[in-house]
Scaffold this motif. Structure first.
Motif, PDB file in Angstrom:
ATOM      1  N   GLU A   6       0.771  -1.181  -0.107  1.00  0.00           N
ATOM      2  CA  GLU A   6       0.008   0.002   0.028  1.00  0.00           C
ATOM      3  C   GLU A   6       0.612   1.363   0.095  1.00  0.00           C
ATOM      4  N   LEU A   7       1.622   1.342   0.783  1.00  0.00           N
ATOM      5  CA  LEU A   7       2.863   2.351   1.008  1.00  0.00           C
ATOM      6  C   LEU A   7       3.313   2.769  -0.409  1.00  0.00           C
ATOM      7  N   HIS A   8       4.081   1.631  -0.993  1.00  0.00           N
ATOM      8  CA  HIS A   8       4.801   1.776  -2.143  1.00  0.00           C
ATOM      9  C   HIS A   8       4.249   1.305  -3.422  1.00  0.00           C
ATOM     10  N   ARG A   9       3.002   1.512  -3.612  1.00  0.00           N
ATOM     11  CA  ARG A   9       2.119   1.217  -4.839  1.00  0.00           C
ATOM     12  C   ARG A   9       2.607   2.001  -6.113  1.00  0.00           C
ATOM     13  N   ASN A  10       3.184   2.762  -5.903  1.00  0.00           N
ATOM     14  CA  ASN A  10       3.987   3.468  -7.145  1.00  0.00           C
ATOM     15  C   ASN A  10       5.043   2.476  -7.769  1.00  0.00           C
ATOM     16  N   LEU A  11       5.905   1.883  -6.750  1.00  0.00           N
ATOM     17  CA  LEU A  11       6.889   1.143  -7.043  1.00  0.00           C
ATOM     18  C   LEU A  11       6.418  -0.379  -7.908  1.00  0.00           C
ATOM     19  N   PHE A  12       5.581  -0.692  -7.231  1.00  0.00           N
ATOM     20  CA  PHE A  12       5.080  -2.077  -7.692  1.00  0.00           C
ATOM     21  C   PHE A  12       4.445  -1.914  -9.146  1.00  0.00           C
ATOM     22  N   ASP A  13       3.798  -0.996  -9.086  1.00  0.00           N
ATOM     23  CA  ASP A  13       3.203  -0.496 -10.378  1.00  0.00           C
ATOM     24  C   ASP A  13       4.108  -0.395 -11.573  1.00  0.00           C
ATOM     25  N   ARG A  14       5.123   0.431 -11.280  1.00  0.00           N
ATOM     26  CA  ARG A  14       6.152   0.754 -12.270  1.00  0.00           C
ATOM     27  C   ARG A  14       7.061  -0.829 -12.539  1.00  0.00           C
ATOM     28  N   LEU A  15       7.111  -1.623 -11.557  1.00  0.00           N
ATOM     29  CA  LEU A  15       7.897  -2.690 -11.702  1.00  0.00           C
ATOM     30  C   LEU A  15       7.150  -3.658 -12.648  1.00  0.00           C
ATOM     31  N   TYR A  16       5.848  -3.747 -12.278  1.00  0.00           N
ATOM     32  CA  TYR A  16       4.982  -4.631 -13.331  1.00  0.00           C
ATOM     33  C   TYR A  16       4.789  -4.101 -14.720  1.00  0.00           C
ATOM     34  N   ALA A  17       4.923  -2.739 -14.864  1.00  0.00           N
ATOM     35  CA  ALA A  17       4.957  -2.415 -16.250  1.00  0.00           C
ATOM     36  C   ALA A  17       6.171  -2.285 -16.929  1.00  0.00           C
ATOM     37  N   ALA A  18       7.232  -2.574 -16.260  1.00  0.00           N
ATOM     38  CA  ALA A  18       8.648  -2.532 -16.869  1.00  0.00           C
ATOM     39  C   ALA A  18       9.059  -3.761 -17.711  1.00  0.00           C
ATOM     40  N   ALA A  19       9.916  -3.671 -18.583  1.00  0.00           N
ATOM     41  CA  ALA A  19      10.327  -5.095 -19.176  1.00  0.00           C
ATOM     42  C   ALA A  19      11.120  -5.654 -18.354  1.00  0.00           C
ATOM     43  N   PRO A  20      11.228  -7.056 -18.440  1.00  0.00           N
ATOM     44  CA  PRO A  20      12.084  -8.041 -17.353  1.00  0.00           C
ATOM     45  C   PRO A  20      13.452  -7.667 -17.226  1.00  0.00           C
ATOM     46  N   GLY A  21      14.202  -7.054 -18.079  1.00  0.00           N
ATOM     47  CA  GLY A  21      15.381  -6.697 -18.153  1.00  0.00           C
ATOM     48  C   GLY A  21      15.642  -5.399 -17.517  1.00  0.00           C
ATOM     49  N   ALA A  22      14.721  -4.612 -17.148  1.00  0.00           N
ATOM     50  CA  ALA A  22      14.384  -3.228 -16.558  1.00  0.00           C
ATOM     51  C   ALA A  22      14.385  -3.228 -15.172  1.00  0.00           C
ATOM     52  N   ARG A  23      13.577  -4.340 -14.888  1.00  0.00           N
ATOM     53  CA  ARG A  23      13.057  -4.166 -13.635  1.00  0.00           C
ATOM     54  C   ARG A  23      13.882  -4.037 -12.467  1.00  0.00           C
ATOM     55  N   ALA A  24      15.172  -4.565 -12.375  1.00  0.00           N
ATOM     56  CA  ALA A  24      16.325  -4.375 -11.407  1.00  0.00           C
ATOM     57  C   ALA A  24      16.657  -3.091 -11.439  1.00  0.00           C
ATOM     58  N   GLY A  25      16.724  -2.292 -12.519  1.00  0.00           N
ATOM     59  CA  GLY A  25      17.100  -0.749 -12.749  1.00  0.00           C
ATOM     60  C   GLY A  25      15.963  -0.097 -12.024  1.00  0.00           C
ATOM     61  N   VAL A  26      14.720  -0.101 -12.284  1.00  0.00           N
ATOM     62  CA  VAL A  26      13.772   0.529 -11.387  1.00  0.00           C
ATOM     63  C   VAL A  26      13.623   0.368 -10.075  1.00  0.00           C
ATOM     64  N   PHE A  27      13.893  -0.856  -9.605  1.00  0.00           N
ATOM     65  CA  PHE A  27      14.113  -1.081  -8.349  1.00  0.00           C
ATOM     66  C   PHE A  27      15.183  -0.254  -7.344  1.00  0.00           C
ATOM     67  N   ARG A  28      16.216  -0.280  -8.236  1.00  0.00           N
ATOM     68  CA  ARG A  28      17.295   0.305  -7.604  1.00  0.00           C
ATOM     69  C   ARG A  28      17.090   1.870  -7.602  1.00  0.00           C
ATOM     70  N   ASP A  29      16.671   2.462  -8.762  1.00  0.00           N
ATOM     71  CA  ASP A  29      16.482   3.855  -8.606  1.00  0.00           C
ATOM     72  C   ASP A  29      15.349   4.412  -7.556  1.00  0.00           C
ATOM     73  N   TYR A  30      14.552   3.459  -7.436  1.00  0.00           N
ATOM     74  CA  TYR A  30      13.282   3.744  -6.450  1.00  0.00           C
ATOM     75  C   TYR A  30      14.154   3.979  -4.952  1.00  0.00           C
ATOM     76  N   LEU A  31      14.615   2.897  -4.745  1.00  0.00           N
ATOM     77  CA  LEU A  31      15.181   2.975  -3.320  1.00  0.00           C
ATOM     78  C   LEU A  31      16.244   4.061  -3.066  1.00  0.00           C
ATOM     79  N   THR A  32      17.067   4.366  -4.236  1.00  0.00           N
ATOM     80  CA  THR A  32      17.776   5.388  -4.097  1.00  0.00           C
ATOM     81  C   THR A  32      17.197   6.489  -3.749  1.00  0.00           C
ATOM     82  N   VAL A  33      16.295   7.070  -4.534  1.00  0.00           N
ATOM     83  CA  VAL A  33      15.514   8.232  -4.293  1.00  0.00           C
ATOM     84  C   VAL A  33      14.546   8.309  -3.163  1.00  0.00           C
TER      85      VAL A  33
END
Length: 294
Positions: free
Chosen positions: A67-94
Motif C-alpha cells: 500500500e505504501l509503495h504502490r507506485n514502485l510495484f506498478d512501475r515494476l509490473y509495467a517494466a520490461a523484464p531486463g529493466a525491473r532491477a534498474g527500476v527497483f534500484r532507482d526507487y530505493l536510491t531516491v
C-alpha cells in the motif's frame, strides 16, 4: 522438470508430501521458544514457521508495504523484464535518499553508517552471517515474521542470556544512523517475491542445498529413514541451488524443498550484489530435509 534456478512444480519435488515426517505431530510445529507472539505479516509465526507451511505455502504479505509503495510495484509490473532491477534500484536510491544522507536529516561527522544500505548489508552477510550486518538481517526477519534467531556466533536458546543480548547490541548498532534499513529490506523482499512470481508462474518450491559438517550443529526435531530429518533452521540461512557448490562447504549435503515465499534474496535478483556460490537467503522455520553424502 526444472527452471533456471531449479524451481520445480509440486509434482516434481522429489518427495511424497503425504509422508512428511511427523505430520500432525507436535514436532511439526515451530517451538514456542523460537517464535514471537506478534509479527508484521499476514500469518502468525507458528503457522509460517511450521512444517505444514513448507508443504503448502501461501503468500506472505508484509504489513503496509504494498500500500505504501504502490507506485514502485506498478512501475515494476509495467517494466520490461531486463529493466525491473534498474527500476527497483532507482526507487530505493531516491526514496531513502541513499546518495544524499543530509536530506534524511543526517548531521554527524562520521558518515560510515549513513552509507549503510541494503546492498552493503547483503554483501556483508555473504562474508560473515554472524557479523553486525548479519544481526541486522536476522533482526529484520524476527521483526517482520516473528521467527527468533537461533544462532548468531553461538547458540541463542535463552532470550535472557548473554548470547541473545550480544546479538541485540549488534543489531541496534547496525541500525543506528541508517536510512530506515529495515524498511529497505521490506522492499527487497517484496521485489524478490514479485520477480519469482513473474519468472516462474505457478511454481511454489525450489530445491536448495546446504553443505554441513555436523548435523549436531542443527536443531533436529525428528529423524526418519533414508536420511530424512525434520530440523529447525535459523531464522535466516544461506543455501545454494547447486548441489556441487554445496559440497564445497561440508562433507554432507542437506537438500530442502524451500517455498518460494521463504526466499528473501538470491544471487540473480540484483546483478552485482551477490557474486558466486549461487547463494539464496532463506527465511527459517521447521523443514523436512534429506541428508546425503557427497
Amino acid at each position: 522438470m526444472k527452471t533456471e534456478i531449479g524451481v520445480a512444480p509440486d509434482e516434481a519435488l522429489g518427495c511424497d508430501k503425504s509422508t512428511l515426517l511427523c505430520r500432525g505431530d507436535d514436532k511439526a510445529t515451530l517451538p514456542r521458544e523460537a517464535r514471537l507472539p506478534i509479527n508484521r505479516c499476514n500469518l502468525p509465526a507458528v503457522a509460517l514457521g511450521s512444517l505444514s507451511y513448507q508443504k503448502s505455502p501461501t503468500p506472505l504479505l508484509l504489513d503496509g508495504v504494498a500500500e505504501l509503495h504502490r507506485n514502485l510495484f506498478d512501475r515494476l509490473y509495467a517494466a520490461a523484464p531486463g529493466a525491473r532491477a534498474g527500476v527497483f534500484r532507482d526507487y530505493l536510491t531516491v526514496h531513502f535518499r541513499l546518495e544524499r544522507p543530509d536530506e534524511m536529516g543526517f548531521t554527524g561527522l562520521r558518515k560510515s553508517r549513513a552509507k549503510a544500505n541494503y546492498v552493503r548489508l547483503i554483501r556483508g552477510w555473504s562474508f560473515d552471517s554472524d557479523s553486525r550486518d548479519g544481526a541486522v538481517l536476522k533482526g529484520w526477519v524476527e521483526s517482520r515474521f516473528g521467527l527468533m534467531p537461533r544462532y548468531h556466533g553461538q547458540p541463542m536458546f535463552d532470550p535472557a542470556g548473554d548470547a541473545y543480548r550480544r546479538y541485540l547490541e549488534m543489531r541496534s548498532h547496525g541500525l543506528y544512523g541508517t536510512s530506515a534499513l529495515e524498511a529497505q529490506f521490506d522492499l527487497v523482499y517484496g521485489f524478490c517475491q514479485l520477480e519469482l512470481a513473474l519468472r516462474h508462474p505457478g511454481a511454489r518450491h525450489v530445491t536448495l542445498y546446504r553443505g554441513v559438517n555436523r548435523m549436531a550443529d542443527h536443531e533436529i526435531l525428528a529423524k526418519g529413514a533414508g536420511g530424512r530429518h525434520v530440523i529447525l533452521l535459523n531464522n535466516l540461512s544461506s543455501f545454494t541451488c547447486s548441489r556441487e557448490r554445496a559440497g564445497e562447504f561440508g562433507d554432507y549435503i542437506l537438500a530442502v524443498d524451500v517455498p518460494l515465499t521463504k526466499i528473501f534474496f538470491h544471487c540473480g535478483l540484483l546483478p552485482g550484489v551477490l557474486q558466486g556460490e549461487d547463494e539464496f537467503l532463506v527465511i527459517g522455520g521447521v523443514v523436512d530435509v534429506t541428508l546425503s553424502t557427497l
